[in-house]
Design a protein around this motif. Sequence first.
Motif, short mmCIF file in Angstrom:
data_model
loop_
_atom_site.label_atom_id
_atom_site.label_comp_id
_atom_site.label_asym_id
_atom_site.label_seq_id
_atom_site.Cartn_x
_atom_site.Cartn_y
_atom_site.Cartn_z
N ALA A 160 -5.49 -6.96 4.86
CA ALA A 160 -4.33 -7.89 4.32
C ALA A 160 -3.65 -8.67 5.48
O ALA A 160 -3.17 -9.77 5.65
CB ALA A 160 -3.35 -7.17 3.69
N MET A 161 -3.24 -7.88 6.77
CA MET A 161 -2.83 -8.36 7.63
C MET A 161 -3.63 -9.42 8.40
O MET A 161 -2.87 -10.58 8.52
CB MET A 161 -2.78 -7.24 9.03
N ILE A 162 -5.01 -9.09 8.62
CA ILE A 162 -5.64 -10.45 9.10
C ILE A 162 -5.74 -11.81 8.16
O ILE A 162 -6.20 -12.88 8.61
CB ILE A 162 -7.06 -9.76 9.40
N SER A 163 -5.52 -11.35 6.94
CA SER A 163 -5.83 -12.43 5.86
C SER A 163 -4.18 -13.22 5.99
O SER A 163 -4.20 -14.12 5.32
CB SER A 163 -5.80 -12.11 4.49
N GLY A 164 -3.29 -12.83 6.72
CA GLY A 164 -1.88 -13.41 6.74
C GLY A 164 -1.02 -12.97 5.67
O GLY A 164 -0.03 -13.98 5.09
N ASP A 165 -1.04 -11.76 4.90
CA ASP A 165 -0.14 -11.47 3.93
C ASP A 165 0.83 -10.48 4.75
O ASP A 165 0.61 -10.12 5.84
CB ASP A 165 -1.05 -10.37 3.22
N LEU A 166 2.08 -10.48 4.42
CA LEU A 166 3.07 -9.55 4.85
C LEU A 166 2.76 -8.53 4.12
O LEU A 166 2.15 -8.38 3.15
CB LEU A 166 4.32 -10.15 4.43
N VAL A 167 2.78 -7.39 4.80
CA VAL A 167 2.44 -5.96 4.22
C VAL A 167 3.63 -5.01 4.15
O VAL A 167 4.48 -4.98 5.22
CB VAL A 167 1.05 -5.25 4.99
N LEU A 168 3.60 -4.05 3.12
CA LEU A 168 4.74 -3.19 3.13
C LEU A 168 3.98 -1.82 2.77
O LEU A 168 3.17 -1.77 2.08
CB LEU A 168 5.69 -3.49 1.78
N VAL A 169 4.49 -0.83 3.58
CA VAL A 169 3.63 0.60 3.57
C VAL A 169 4.46 1.60 3.76
O VAL A 169 5.72 1.26 4.45
CB VAL A 169 2.31 0.41 4.74
N CYS A 170 4.05 2.78 3.69
CA CYS A 170 4.82 4.10 3.70
C CYS A 170 4.24 4.93 5.03
O CYS A 170 4.84 5.87 5.41
CB CYS A 170 5.25 4.75 2.64
N LEU A 182 -5.96 5.95 7.28
CA LEU A 182 -5.61 4.54 7.56
C LEU A 182 -6.48 3.71 6.44
O LEU A 182 -7.65 3.69 6.54
CB LEU A 182 -5.84 4.08 8.84
N ASP A 183 -5.81 3.24 5.42
CA ASP A 183 -6.43 2.59 4.30
C ASP A 183 -7.00 0.99 5.13
O ASP A 183 -5.94 0.44 5.60
CB ASP A 183 -5.57 2.33 3.15
N LYS A 184 -8.38 0.79 5.13
CA LYS A 184 -8.44 -0.58 5.52
C LYS A 184 -8.03 -1.91 4.82
O LYS A 184 -7.86 -2.83 5.29
CB LYS A 184 -10.16 -0.67 5.50
N THR A 185 -7.49 -1.64 3.65
CA THR A 185 -6.98 -2.84 2.89
C THR A 185 -5.53 -3.14 3.65
O THR A 185 -5.36 -4.61 3.68
CB THR A 185 -6.70 -2.37 1.42
N ILE A 186 -4.98 -2.49 4.04
CA ILE A 186 -3.69 -2.65 5.14
C ILE A 186 -4.10 -3.88 5.97
O ILE A 186 -3.62 -4.95 6.36
CB ILE A 186 -3.23 -1.44 5.63
N PHE A 187 -5.16 -3.40 6.97
CA PHE A 187 -5.59 -4.34 7.96
C PHE A 187 -6.22 -5.66 7.39
O PHE A 187 -6.08 -6.53 8.01
CB PHE A 187 -6.38 -3.67 9.10
N ASN A 224 0.88 -1.07 0.08
CA ASN A 224 0.26 -0.03 0.06
C ASN A 224 0.74 1.25 -0.06
O ASN A 224 1.75 1.44 0.89
CB ASN A 224 -0.97 -0.03 1.28
N LEU A 225 0.63 2.14 -0.90
CA LEU A 225 1.51 3.26 -1.16
C LEU A 225 0.83 4.67 -0.73
O LEU A 225 1.48 5.74 -1.01
CB LEU A 225 1.88 3.35 -2.62
N THR A 226 -0.13 4.49 0.10
CA THR A 226 -1.07 5.76 0.24
C THR A 226 -0.14 6.45 1.54
O THR A 226 0.09 5.88 2.58
CB THR A 226 -2.25 5.59 0.84
N SER A 227 0.04 7.79 1.31
CA SER A 227 0.81 8.62 2.40
C SER A 227 0.15 8.72 3.62
O SER A 227 -1.15 8.08 3.83
CB SER A 227 0.98 9.97 1.70
N SER A 228 0.86 8.98 4.70
CA SER A 228 0.25 9.10 5.97
C SER A 228 -0.81 10.12 5.95
O SER A 228 -0.85 11.26 5.00
CB SER A 228 1.32 9.64 7.17
#
Length: 366
Positions: A291-301, A284-289, A277-281
């Motif tokens: 992805a987390m609960i789905s067991g993905d590793l996440v990379l954010v800025c 909070l993009d719900k997709t990040i969370f 997810n490349l959305t700036s500060s």
Amino acid sequence: MKSQNLLIVTQKMDKNDPILGFFHGWVEEFSKNVEKLNVICLEKGSPREMSQGDNFAEGEIISQGSYNLPKNVQVFSLGKEQNKSKLKYIWNFYKYIFKLRKEYDAVFVHMNQEYVLLAGIFWKILGKKVMLWRNHQNGSWLTNIAVDMSDVVFCTSPSSYTFKFKKTKLMPTGINVEKFMLENEPTRVSGSILSMGRISSVKKIDVLVRALLHLDSKGFEFKVDIVGDRDPKEPQYYDLVKELAELLVKKGKIQFKDSVPNTKTPQEYFSHELFINLTSSGSLDKTIFSAMISGDLVLVCNTFFIGVLPEQFIFKDGDVYDLSSKIKAILEMDNFKKRKVIEEMKKYVMEKHSVSVTIKMIMNTI
């Protein structure tokens, strides 16, 4: 708690909507905490029958349109799905809030300050408690007025415009974790990367593509799915991204896919290893969370995640080379470290950001 009757004002009631479908789960959770719940929305889904796959007990659910809600919930649309005029929207809004005035004790306005501006005085006269959820980074004097007319304001990020007000409460993001408990999980493809969301400049998909081009030039192997529709407000951005990614598309390293219904998003998360997810500060993009609960590793800025995620999972905003190096480092990380991070992130979302935690916090303010 159950003695309270609540009115919710929101944008759309459609469990399949790729962007706003999550709110269906919020309404379900609200319904568990009130005697009666009325929902006014700008738009609702098309009529359909309840499918056999809907996980509700027989006799407990009213099926209307593309939403299935408990019997203590009524949904009223302002008419966007029927192409009503804006004047008709306003007329219907005032009609509903007056007609239902004896059927709610408090009001929860989700995302749209305009409804507080239109009805705040009316609700104050009637003694209704007004709660506004607003999480945008930018605001104006109209936002200030909406905040003043509200009893309490909610946001999820310290970078939100409304965070500065004394009446604002910092909230979890409200993830429907049960939706991500799949009985038959798709096979997670090693080295696979997912980007999910409407393709617009704020999502900075061009930065991701440039980072992937750099990795490709170094001979690094990957497979990326970019899932999302063209943003109608800036259609040229989608074309720019597609043109930039043309070489990688030809090589089979990037695939562009249309958005999927909200109910189908877990399958996308579960079939990938890394979510970016490349959305700036600022929000909070719900997709990040998700992805987390789905067991993905996440990379954010997003700087919100400093102290939440390990340092190697946060890249410098807009920095193509930092992003590319961290993609490579994460995908090459040993499986033990990956599993440890994944379990920590799942626990974090379950304990801090579930929809049940969020709704209880909201209800406790009434």
